[in-house]
Scaffold this motif. Structure first.
Motif, PDB file in Angstrom:
ATOM      1  N   SER A   1      26.524  27.818  40.910  1.00 52.70           N
ATOM      2  CA  SER A   1      26.311  29.261  41.023  1.00 52.70           C
ATOM      3  C   SER A   1      27.533  29.909  41.668  1.00 52.70           C
ATOM      4  CB  SER A   1      25.065  29.532  41.868  1.00 52.70           C
ATOM      5  OG  SER A   1      24.792  30.903  41.906  1.00 52.70           O
ATOM      6  N   ASP A   2      27.638  31.212  41.521  1.00 49.44           N
ATOM      7  CA  ASP A   2      28.741  31.960  42.123  1.00 49.44           C
ATOM      8  C   ASP A   2      28.352  32.483  43.499  1.00 49.44           C
ATOM      9  OD1 ASP A   2      30.430  31.615  39.940  1.00 49.44           O
ATOM     10  OD2 ASP A   2      29.637  33.392  38.922  1.00 49.44           O
ATOM     11  N   ASP A   3      27.947  31.594  44.393  1.00 49.27           N
ATOM     12  CA  ASP A   3      27.622  32.011  45.755  1.00 49.27           C
ATOM     13  C   ASP A   3      27.995  30.892  46.727  1.00 49.27           C
ATOM     14  OD1 ASP A   3      25.545  30.110  45.703  1.00 49.27           O
ATOM     15  OD2 ASP A   3      23.991  31.608  45.337  1.00 49.27           O
ATOM     16  N   GLU A   4      27.704  31.100  47.993  1.00 46.41           N
ATOM     17  CA  GLU A   4      28.115  30.130  49.002  1.00 46.41           C
ATOM     18  C   GLU A   4      27.405  28.777  48.887  1.00 46.41           C
ATOM     19  OE1 GLU A   4      26.560  30.870  53.117  1.00 46.41           O
ATOM     20  OE2 GLU A   4      25.673  32.634  52.148  1.00 46.41           O
TER      21      GLU A   4
ATOM     22  N   ASN B 186      27.053  27.110  46.042  1.00 46.29           N
ATOM     23  CA  ASN B 186      27.527  26.456  44.824  1.00 46.29           C
ATOM     24  C   ASN B 186      27.757  24.964  45.101  1.00 46.29           C
ATOM     25  OD1 ASN B 186      28.507  26.258  42.170  1.00 46.29           O
ATOM     26  ND2 ASN B 186      30.606  26.586  42.832  1.00 46.29           N
TER      27      ASN B 186
END
Length: 184
Positions: free
Chosen positions: A100-103, A105
């Motif tokens: 995912s494109d978040d912390e 990932n």
């Protein structure tokens, strides 16, 4: 190391064994998924409205069908948790590598679904031991997230003892997550 989606390993400790969930498990797993006391502890976050409360064998089989499809599609692995002494199927666990494109990932996400009478420290401790000993490597993750609502006191005690820490913020839009890093 073999791809977990090509050959799903069996994991065994003193009290429990994990084996990939099969359709033949449906009848016994229905005891877990029709257990109203247990459902509140299941992690149904981001599961398209499924709360994992199943009252019929047909619905349980549909869930297993979906889990098997997801395994073949390399989305996640669902294992049946089996009591070694009695061969009773007491629940399931799920694990996947999140991209995912978040912390979060490349974190693993662990779901633990147990019958309420087995939501106990000895069982949860062994679940977490199997996870710690194997899942960082086979899923290629450095951290594992799992949910434990405040009422899940046995689970939280086990998580803390196994060095999981509350993230103290939302995971996506959800609360009550704990994280453990591989080398902690």
């Amino acid at each position: 190391m073999k791809d977990i989606y090509e050959e799903c390993p069996i994991y065994k400790k003193k009290l429990i064994t994990f084996r990939k969930t099969k359709m033949e498990d449906a009848q016994e797993l229905l005891k877990c998924y029709s257990d109203k006391k247990a459902v509140q502890f299941f992690n149904s976050d981001n599961c398209n409205g499924d709360n994992f409360y199943y009252e019929t064998i047909e619905r349980m089989k549909q869930a297993i069908d979906f889990w098997n499809f997801s395994y073949k599609s390399k989305y996640f692995v669902r294992w049946t948790v089996i009591l070694n002494d009695t061969d009773e199927k007491i629940g399931t666990i799920e694990m996947f590598h999140r991209i995912s494109d978040d912390e979060f990932n490349h974190y693993g996400v662990l779901r633990i679904d147990l019958q309420s009478k087995y939501e106990t420290r000895p069982i949860i401790d062994e679940v977490l031991e199997i996870v710690s000993e194997n899942f960082y490597k086979v899923f290629d993750v450095k951290a594992i997230l799992t949910k434990a609502i405040p009422e899940a006191t046995e689970r939280i005690t086990s998580l803390v003892q196994k060095r999981y820490k509350p993230i103290n913020r939302k995971f996506m839009i959800y609360d009550d997550y704990f994280v453990n890093f591989e080398n902690e």
